[in-house]
Design a protein around this motif. Sequence first.
Motif, short mmCIF file in Angstrom:
data_model
loop_
_atom_site.label_atom_id
_atom_site.label_comp_id
_atom_site.label_asym_id
_atom_site.label_seq_id
_atom_site.Cartn_x
_atom_site.Cartn_y
_atom_site.Cartn_z
N ALA A 1 -7.99 -0.70 5.53
CA ALA A 1 -7.95 -1.23 3.93
C ALA A 1 -8.44 -2.41 4.10
O ALA A 1 -9.78 -2.51 3.06
CB ALA A 1 -6.74 -1.82 3.93
N ALA B 1 -6.62 0.05 -1.83
CA ALA B 1 -7.37 -1.37 -1.38
C ALA B 1 -8.11 -0.81 -2.12
O ALA B 1 -7.95 -2.17 -3.01
CB ALA B 1 -7.78 -0.64 0.18
N VAL C 1 -4.95 5.56 1.10
CA VAL C 1 -5.31 3.93 1.42
C VAL C 1 -6.37 4.02 0.55
O VAL C 1 -6.79 2.15 0.09
CB VAL C 1 -5.08 3.72 2.78
N ARG C 2 -7.63 3.61 1.57
CA ARG C 2 -8.85 4.13 0.65
C ARG C 2 -8.93 3.26 -0.40
O ARG C 2 -9.45 1.84 -1.59
CB ARG C 2 -10.43 4.59 1.08
N LEU D 1 0.96 -1.38 -0.12
CA LEU D 1 0.00 -0.06 -0.39
C LEU D 1 1.11 0.79 0.01
O LEU D 1 1.96 1.20 0.53
CB LEU D 1 -0.82 0.42 1.44
#
Length: 268
Positions: free
Chosen positions: A61, A28, A24-25, A9
């Motif tokens: 995530a 992921a 990160v969202r 990530l």
Amino acid sequence: MTMEIGVILPTSTPDPERPILGDVRASARFAEELGLDSIWSTDHLIASAPMLDSTVTLATAAAVTDRIGIGYNVLLLALRPVAWAAKQISTLQTLSGNRLVVGVGTGNPAHGDIGWRAAGASYADRGRRTDEALRVLPGLVTGQPTTLADGLEVTLEPGSSLPPILVGGNSTRARRRAATYGAGWITIQSDPEQLAKDIAELQEFAEQRERAPLSVTVLAVGLSSDVSAAAAQVSTYAAQGVSRVVTLPTGADWQHGYEFAAKVRALL
């Protein structure tokens, strides 16, 4: 053997001129949409470059995905009180729907000891403390009565199923530690010939302990920028007994790195 392909990530900035800090969202979700097998977070309190917290990253995530595996690559277990780390691991395993993989390491010396001093943890004694933490981690995570190093018996409830524990490191000591405590070994590697020797040593240690062969995960550096050539390199790893390859995106365009990993996966 089925080869899994994972990606790191975008949670750190190893090169200030080419940062890979990202959403990160979004990353992921994107990795899951591409059909990749796992997403991983690096871990340090104070590193040689800015880095997000690994547990919060993996929780974020997990919350926005449904299928893809999540993993520590790798958790510095000795940097934390082991009971606290176990509580976070069991919670992540439960809330993610049993998608967690726990890589454990002792820390890359390149980052120095400042993070350890800031946490009040011993840098010099981190190897012994990692061994002790790995000894008690399964019982703590699964909610079993467990006796800690100081003789205190504790039970962390409710506990969870035990995620796979992969011991990281490129040294003989790390491979011996993996054969003693881990379900697998995770390594940074670019030389297939050296990797073959290391895997042979790892499995010899496992056999000496009357354990089944361990899984091997490689954080692949030096992959070709050509998809077909990179797939051939990954296939070489598979032939040596590697079950998972994790790639590291470089530069701000982590999306391109994820797409590249997915294209490699499609050719395997």
